[in-house]
Structures are given as C-alpha cells and as structure tokens.
Design an enzyme around this catalytic site. Sequence first.
Site, PDB file in Angstrom:
ATOM      1  N   HIS A 185      38.385  32.805  53.981  1.00 15.91           N
ATOM      2  CA  HIS A 185      38.907  33.943  53.238  1.00 15.91           C
ATOM      3  C   HIS A 185      40.374  33.725  52.904  1.00 15.91           C
ATOM      4  CE1 HIS A 185      35.361  36.459  54.187  1.00 15.91           C
ATOM      5  NE2 HIS A 185      35.291  35.622  55.187  1.00 15.91           N
TER       6      HIS A 185
ATOM      7  N   VAL B  14      37.260  42.910  49.929  1.00 18.00           N
ATOM      8  CA  VAL B  14      35.969  42.230  49.929  1.00 18.00           C
ATOM      9  C   VAL B  14      35.753  41.493  51.247  1.00 18.00           C
ATOM     10  CG1 VAL B  14      34.568  40.455  48.807  1.00 18.00           C
ATOM     11  CG2 VAL B  14      35.903  42.029  47.420  1.00 18.00           C
ATOM     12  N   CYS B  15      36.792  40.829  51.723  1.00 18.41           N
ATOM     13  CA  CYS B  15      36.685  40.063  52.964  1.00 18.41           C
ATOM     14  C   CYS B  15      36.356  40.961  54.162  1.00 18.41           C
ATOM     15  CB  CYS B  15      37.975  39.297  53.227  1.00 18.41           C
ATOM     16  SG  CYS B  15      38.370  38.096  51.938  1.00 18.41           S
ATOM     17  N   THR B  16      36.904  42.159  54.177  1.00 22.07           N
ATOM     18  CA  THR B  16      36.623  43.081  55.274  1.00 22.07           C
ATOM     19  C   THR B  16      35.140  43.444  55.299  1.00 22.07           C
ATOM     20  OG1 THR B  16      38.868  43.967  55.172  1.00 22.07           O
ATOM     21  CG2 THR B  16      37.222  45.324  56.286  1.00 22.07           C
TER      22      THR B  16
ATOM     23  N   PHE C 104      33.267  40.222  56.653  1.00 23.34           N
ATOM     24  CA  PHE C 104      33.388  40.030  58.097  1.00 23.34           C
ATOM     25  C   PHE C 104      32.567  41.082  58.843  1.00 23.34           C
ATOM     26  CE2 PHE C 104      36.464  36.899  57.246  1.00 23.34           C
ATOM     27  CZ  PHE C 104      36.847  36.283  58.424  1.00 23.34           C
TER      28      PHE C 104
END
Length: 217
Positions: A37, A44-46, A49
Amino acid sequence: MAVRINDVAPDFTAESTAGTIKFHEWLGDSYGIIFSHPRDFTPVCTTEFGAVAQLAGEWAKRNTKVLGVSVDSVGDHQKWKRDIEAFGGAPADFPIIDDSLLTVAKAYDMLPADYYLPTEGRTPAHSATVRTVYIIGPDKKVRLTMTYPMSVGRNFAEILRALDAVRATDGVPLAAPANWVPGQDMIVALALTDEQARERFGELDVRLPYLRFAKVK
C-alpha cells in the site's frame, strides 16, 4: 529488475508490527501473500486491510501467512491498526512492515521506471504504484502477481480463489479454467495422454482434443 513468476521472491529483513521479520525465515514452509500500500491512513487501503483481517481463518486453513507492506513507520502502523480494526470488525493480527525507505518496494519492482520521491512532503500519489499482490510458495518462488491502481480496491475473494487455484495446481498436471472455484472440475495438462490422465484422475470430460476436464478431490 522485474520480479516474475517462478523467480525466487527477494528476501529481506524489516521491522514490523510483529517485530523483526526475516522474510524467508518467517515464511517457513507456508504459502505467503505480500500485499502492499502507498501510505497508512488512506481510505481504500483501510478497507482492504480490514478485509484481510476478516479472512484470518481462511488464510490459516490454507497454511498461508499474510504480510502487509506500507511505506510508513511501525509507529504509524500501530495507530492505523486501530482504524483498520474498527472498520473491519476483526483484529489485524498479521504483520505490517515498515518500508519507509522503499527497500521492499524497490526489491519487488513495485515502482515505475521513472518514479521520483521527494525527501519531504511525500504523498500517497508519489508511491501510488505500491499496490501489488504476490502469492509465494513454500519454496520461496513467486506463483502469482497482481497490480492495482489507487482507485480500485482489491477483491480479496478473488485473491483467495487465486490462492486456492495455485495450491491445487502446484506440482500437479492440472490447471484451473476461467472462473474456477474449489470443487469444480479442473483442466488436465497436455503433458498427459488420455490414457495417463484416466489412470491418474479417472473419467475425463473431453470438450476438445486439447481441453479435457477431470474431477479432482
């Protein structure tokens, strides 16, 4: 230099939310998924994950270790984990490594040839291409790669399906057809004659001379 399928995955040592990771040693005899990331605290990354955290049981059932890569510090990762867990509703127990020096991003060729990174004021856009997935076998060889732009969240159901296909075909003369999911018939490799294929897999469903399906347990 690009990291290609069947290359030995570059080894590295990095600090992580689970302590020091020596990648090949940490992987042991498991399959591994590296997913990377551009920055912590990005939307988006949250969500991604959080999705990985929700699938903890699925990774365990498949003898697979998951490793997150983000170009921030372990301290930032620990703070970000609170957001991940709040959004995903599951503990984010997989390691997230500190790749603030881009050691792993460069070793795995996650950056474009013309990348430029400022020493100060770096934003997610500067490392936007650091959004890749690698599936790695117990022999430390790369089995599959995927790369996504910042605007497209990864489909972890597809990553799980791809992992199942990799594991089902690893070292076996079989291939997964389009849209295959576990339990469906698989394609028999052309390396086997019809007789050899029937002897090994039982009855064949021959659709074309070069397209033969078999039921696989």
